[in-house]
Write an enzyme that holds these catalytic residues in place. Sequence first.
Site, PDB file in Angstrom:
ATOM      1  N   CYS A  67      32.271  45.945  30.251  1.00 37.42           N
ATOM      2  CA  CYS A  67      33.674  45.936  30.687  1.00 37.42           C
ATOM      3  C   CYS A  67      34.625  45.409  29.622  1.00 37.42           C
ATOM      4  O   CYS A  67      35.434  46.166  29.096  1.00 37.42           O
ATOM      5  CB  CYS A  67      33.816  45.128  31.976  1.00 37.42           C
ATOM      6  N   LYS A  86      24.971  38.253  29.486  1.00 39.31           N
ATOM      7  CA  LYS A  86      25.258  37.047  30.243  1.00 39.31           C
ATOM      8  C   LYS A  86      24.075  36.784  31.158  1.00 39.31           C
ATOM      9  O   LYS A  86      23.281  37.688  31.429  1.00 39.31           O
ATOM     10  CB  LYS A  86      26.541  37.194  31.064  1.00 39.31           C
ATOM     11  N   GLU A 116      38.468  47.496  40.933  1.00 38.37           N
ATOM     12  CA  GLU A 116      37.419  46.509  41.227  1.00 38.37           C
ATOM     13  C   GLU A 116      37.540  45.346  40.255  1.00 38.37           C
ATOM     14  O   GLU A 116      38.011  45.491  39.133  1.00 38.37           O
ATOM     15  CB  GLU A 116      36.037  47.161  41.149  1.00 38.37           C
ATOM     16  N   PHE A 117      37.070  44.185  40.718  1.00 35.39           N
ATOM     17  CA  PHE A 117      37.108  42.972  39.902  1.00 35.39           C
ATOM     18  C   PHE A 117      35.763  42.257  39.976  1.00 35.39           C
ATOM     19  O   PHE A 117      35.690  41.050  40.210  1.00 35.39           O
ATOM     20  CB  PHE A 117      38.233  42.048  40.373  1.00 35.39           C
TER      21      PHE A 117
END
Length: 443
Positions: free
Chosen positions: A267, A330, A150-151
Amino acid sequence: MRISVIGCGYLGAVHAACMAELGHEVIGVDVDPAKIEYLRRGEAPFFEPGLPELLESAMATGRLRFEEAPALEELADVNVHFIAVGTPQKDDTGAADLTYVTSAVALLLEAIPEGSHPVVVGKSTVPVGTAEALAEILEARGITLVWNPEFLREGFAVQDTLSPDRIVYGVSNDPEHAQRGRAALDEVYASLLASGIPQIVTTYPTAELVKVAANSFLATKISFINAMAELCEATGGDVADLAEAIGHDDRIGKKFLRAGVGFGGGCLPKDIRAFMARAEELGVADAVAFLNEVDAINLRRRDRVVDLATKALDGDVTGRRITVLGAAFKPNSDDVRDSPALDVARRLADMGAAVTVTDPEALPTVRRVAPGLPLEPDTQVALEGADLVVLLTEWREYVDLDPASVRTLVARPVLIDGRNAIDPAHWREAGWTYTGLGRPAAP
């Protein structure tokens, strides 16, 4: 297709909802009963723009449901099983903890009837070599494994699943299993592939390396511009102008060239550390030794913000009122894992400052992981009487604050912009003392 998604955390819940949106019949399985109850109500157990609406839509069609593990009977007639469990960092070595992955495989081996030949698809981020080891176990039972990394970007996960910039398959060396796995995933992603999204079919090791290589490159780019910020601070340069100038070079590009307090989240930090640990196991630690400095530069930016805060308060933060704007790592996320914002807030509080943290979405999470930290959901209230304001998560509502109005709330109009997200001249014109990272002091 009848699809299962094992693990309904951030990756799994998004993937399950998106697969149902593509028209498949999906069952999501997780060991956490509270998470399953949230999802059964059509509620996301974390903040992700667009996911609640997608859950509601998918569940209304009857194509999406969630069950508490093990749910063995429900998994018996599934065509494709996705493994989307977490691979957290081990405390002692920095390597990835594969406990949840191996547990998911064990669950599937128990649930899949003898003589059945479904396809298992790994989406979790794992050390290179993991897929080949799992394939040996699964293929002995006639089960095919594909690794499909996954990205996802937090804040854009739904978009990245339904409209990815590439789809990668890592397939078996066995031609029969490779063909079966590719055919199954081609059917799962038929509408995406028909739209022209690039497809890369490769080996297991390459597919595993794609994710960690991409994250390592992004981390390196962020740390590079933060290293340039250190040089700008030593020489009077402006890292924002520097980034703009080099970003016009097509070979470099402008993305991920904003200097600041650095990267965090679930991540990038864990992935580069796990990558280094795996490289050491493979005897090629020198190949990724530069990532040690990438990690070190990133952590130094947090130190720099603490130093700037101390300097702004005449060398002693004890008892001084500091408002921290942002806790998530973020914007558009409530994730505080390895968050630079939360780390800096904690450090200042530990030094004796009267810290107040505000964030549009992350405060419930902060309350669980840092129960002693004072929190205030209302930005205006959080700013009242502040001796120092520190912007550490560039939420739009913070970037768009009116400096003239905000000045009437604080005790001292002093701002540290830990994300270089706002216009220094605009704030200075309103009477603020502005400090950015890698940016020159006021002329």
